[in-house]
Design an enzyme around this catalytic site. Structure first.
Site, PDB file in Angstrom:
ATOM      1  N   THR A 110       0.837  -1.190   0.000  1.00 42.66           N
ATOM      2  CA  THR A 110       0.000   0.000   0.000  1.00 42.66           C
ATOM      3  C   THR A 110       0.879   1.249   0.000  1.00 42.66           C
ATOM      4  O   THR A 110       2.055   1.202   0.345  1.00 42.66           O
ATOM      5  CB  THR A 110      -0.900   0.074   1.243  1.00 42.66           C
ATOM      6  OG1 THR A 110      -0.078   0.272   2.405  1.00 42.66           O
ATOM      7  CG2 THR A 110      -1.752  -1.159   1.404  1.00 42.66           C
ATOM      8  N   ASP A 111       0.265   2.367  -0.353  1.00 39.83           N
ATOM      9  CA  ASP A 111       0.861   3.657  -0.055  1.00 39.83           C
ATOM     10  C   ASP A 111       0.629   3.916   1.426  1.00 39.83           C
ATOM     11  O   ASP A 111      -0.111   3.184   2.094  1.00 39.83           O
ATOM     12  CB  ASP A 111       0.228   4.751  -0.918  1.00 39.83           C
ATOM     13  CG  ASP A 111       1.170   5.907  -1.189  1.00 39.83           C
ATOM     14  OD1 ASP A 111       2.077   6.130  -0.366  1.00 39.83           O
ATOM     15  OD2 ASP A 111       0.989   6.595  -2.201  1.00 39.83           O
ATOM     16  N   TRP A 112       1.248   4.951   1.954  1.00 41.50           N
ATOM     17  CA  TRP A 112       1.208   5.176   3.400  1.00 41.50           C
ATOM     18  C   TRP A 112      -0.179   5.638   3.847  1.00 41.50           C
ATOM     19  O   TRP A 112      -0.747   6.573   3.297  1.00 41.50           O
ATOM     20  CB  TRP A 112       2.287   6.195   3.793  1.00 41.50           C
ATOM     21  CG  TRP A 112       3.581   5.546   4.171  1.00 41.50           C
ATOM     22  CD1 TRP A 112       4.152   5.552   5.404  1.00 41.50           C
ATOM     23  CD2 TRP A 112       4.453   4.771   3.339  1.00 41.50           C
ATOM     24  NE1 TRP A 112       5.338   4.828   5.389  1.00 41.50           N
ATOM     25  CE2 TRP A 112       5.538   4.337   4.138  1.00 41.50           C
ATOM     26  CE3 TRP A 112       4.422   4.377   1.996  1.00 41.50           C
ATOM     27  CZ2 TRP A 112       6.583   3.551   3.645  1.00 41.50           C
ATOM     28  CZ3 TRP A 112       5.462   3.592   1.498  1.00 41.50           C
ATOM     29  CH2 TRP A 112       6.510   3.190   2.318  1.00 41.50           C
TER      30      TRP A 112
END
Length: 556
Positions: A265-267
């Site tokens: 995932t992105d943050w």
């Protein structure tokens, strides 16, 4: 359980895992099969293996993040760092007085304008070498979303509005980076075409448009370059977060395209960790604050224990993560030098900037400059060129060559009165807002009177005006102050052109930009317009190479 209590339990458990000597027969990732290591994991260990770590303590340098380590099972962390235009790494390290710099290359849009996959691969080789020698394992780049929205604040990180061009330029970058034995991460999968409300927006896209436009670059890169990792995006597509979308991450990415790496995932992305695991999003990067990781830890452990998360799914994702870790330099004992060849990489940055620049207008062979020695250099950006955008696309470089510096190196004489005027202006801006390092870039253009311009006409052979723009992650550009020129900028171009043309002298406009701007209302004024992009730390030298005729512009 309260956040404080959960935090205490979590930290205690991690300390026990990472410092326990274990039994002699405990499986080790170096010597046993991945399946044997997974079988030896406790439920708690399995959960934290799929949650990223922000506290990068492994090399005493704060990277973007890492995967978890578990000494008991011989699992080392994989260090993750940003870098679409060069490795984004802090120049300072704990307990070390030395300053470490990276190379700022031209931004992605500039790279794509070269249409030169071999050159882009060379850039990737250089960036990947800095990743390797500075102790990272994985570069969180390239970003290959198409530039659907011309005002997207992150367009400088993206290659093109064309998925075919983006796919093959992106493939070249991935091949170059990974030739160093480090990983590349293709992002943001998929349809991350705006920054405004990026965590809430729902992109409604037909299946044909999705396949032919928004996914095509990713498909090309997966099949051509086999990236180690892919990062899912923040947005929803047709109602589902991409990190929770099984059709996207499993049916298309893995089953149809035969992708073998991991998906992260992105943050602080998505809202359902169990759904992310089921969809095939292997690694959840926790982001800030740290409580986000503890929330996911509790959520996943509870789901595992009450059987709402199938343990086979968790094992599958961990298997991919461990396969990923086994490829990393850190796992394989590489001793990084902290001394990449920055001098060679600087030359690559200059060569790339040369080939990226686009000559938009050249009336009556204004360029290359002929018998021109004295120049009046207008525009604040002439004195501080914009190397790249803000956010995760930033690079901590040692020095960026301004247009002023590049011209002086090539023995051009610059009007001292014009230079003094702009330097005084820039100093005054910095004095009023010393905490904002982008204040000079975001400030209004200096107002120059007609009388001042008129005095310069007799003192110089030609005038150059630089127009600059900067944007970045988390916010889209305002059309009124980014796409359109300000009244001050338009008036500057018109007044300089009127004064110099009256004396039968010419004017050149340099565009130091990361995305499109409006030109229709003013393009008839200057004699030449050079699109220089955000050309990295060698931008000033590269522009002068074009102006002087040392290099013929070939960007597209």
């Amino acid at each position: 359980m309260s956040n404080i209590r959960l935090l205490t339990v979590f930290i205690t458990y991690i300390l026990l895992c990472n410092h326990s000597s274990g039994q002699n027969n405990t499986p080790q990732l170096h010597t046993n099969s991945i399946d044997e290591v997974i079988s030896a994991m406790s439920p708690e260990e399995k959960v934290y293996m799929v949650i990223g770590n922000n506290n990068n303590v492994w090399r005493k340098v704060q990277g973007v993040g890492s995967t978890w380590q578990c000494e008991r099972l011989g699992i080392t962390p994989a260090i993750l760092d940003d870098g679409p235009a060069g490795l984004r790494m802090p120049p300072q390290r704990d307990g070390d007085s030395h300053t470490y710099y990276c190379t700022a290359f031209p931004t992605a849009t500039a790279l794509a304008a070269t249409w030169n996959t071999e050159l882009v691969k060379e850039v990737g080789l250089a960036i990947g070498n800095e990743v390797l020698e500075y102790g990272s394992d994985v570069l969180l780049a390239p970003a290959v979303n198409i530039q659907r929205n011309p005002m997207c604040g992150r367009n400088f990180e993206y290659y093109s509005e064309d998925p075919y061009l983006s796919g093959y330029i992106g493939s070249a970058m991935v091949k170059g980076v990974q030739a160093n034995g480090v990983g590349a991460t293709v992002k943001h999968f998929a349809a991350n075409n705006q920054e405004t409300n990026r965590k809430d927006i729902n992109e409604v896209i037909s299946q044909r448009a999705l396949r032919e436009l928004y996914l095509k670059a990713f498909e090309i890169i997966v099949k051509e370059a086999s990236p180690w990792s892919i990062m899912s995006s923040y947005n929803r597509i047709n109602g589902f977060y991409t990190s929770e979308n099984k059709d996207l991450l499993t049916t298309i990415l893995r089953n149809e395209w035969n992708y073998q790496g991991i998906v992260m995932t992105d943050w602080v992305s998505g809202d359902d960790a169990v759904a992310q695991m089921r969809a095939g999003n292997d690694l959840i990067n926790p982001g800030f604050p740290a409580e986000y990781a503890y929330y996911h830890y509790n959520e996943l452990l509870s789901a595992l224990k009450d059987k709402t998360l199938d343990e086979d799914i968790l094992n599958r994702n961990i298997h991919r993560i461990l396969s990923f870790i086994k490829k990393t330099p850190r796992f394989n004992g590489y001793i990084f030098s902290s001394t990449p060849n920055l001098k060679a990489h600087t030359q690559i940055a200059r060569n790339t900037a040369n080939e990226a620049m686009v000559l938009l207008k050249n009336k009556q062979e204004t360029l290359p400059l002929k018998k021109t020695r004295s120049i009046a250099l207008f525009g604040k950006t002439s004195y501080e060129l914009i190397t790249g955008g803000t956010g995760s696309g930033e690079v901590n470089y040692k020095h960026a060559v301004s247009l002023k510096e590049g011209l002086k190196k090539n023995k051009y004489n610059l009007s001292q009165s014009v230079e003094n005027l702009y330097l005084t202006y820039l100093d005054s801006i910095r004095h009023t807002d010393s905490k904002n390092k982008y204040v000079t870039m975001n400030s209004a253009e200096k107002i120059i009177t007609k009388q001042f311009i008129q005095k310069e006409v007799s003192q110089s052979d030609i005038a150059i005006i630089t127009i600059g723009r900067i944007s970045g992650e988390g916010e889209d550009r305002n059309p009124e102050n980014y796409f359109s020129l300000s009244e001050i900028e338009t008036q500057l171009i018109k007044n300089v052109c009127d004064a110099y043309h009256a004396a039968n002298k010419k004017v050149i406009v340099i565009l130091n930009i990361g995305g499109v701007i409006e030109t229709a209302s003013w393009k008839d004024y200057p004699d030449a317009i050079l699109l220089a992009w955000q050309a990295g730390q060698q931008g000033g030298n590269a522009i002068v190479d074009i102006l002087s005729g040392k290099v013929t512009p070939s960007g597209k």
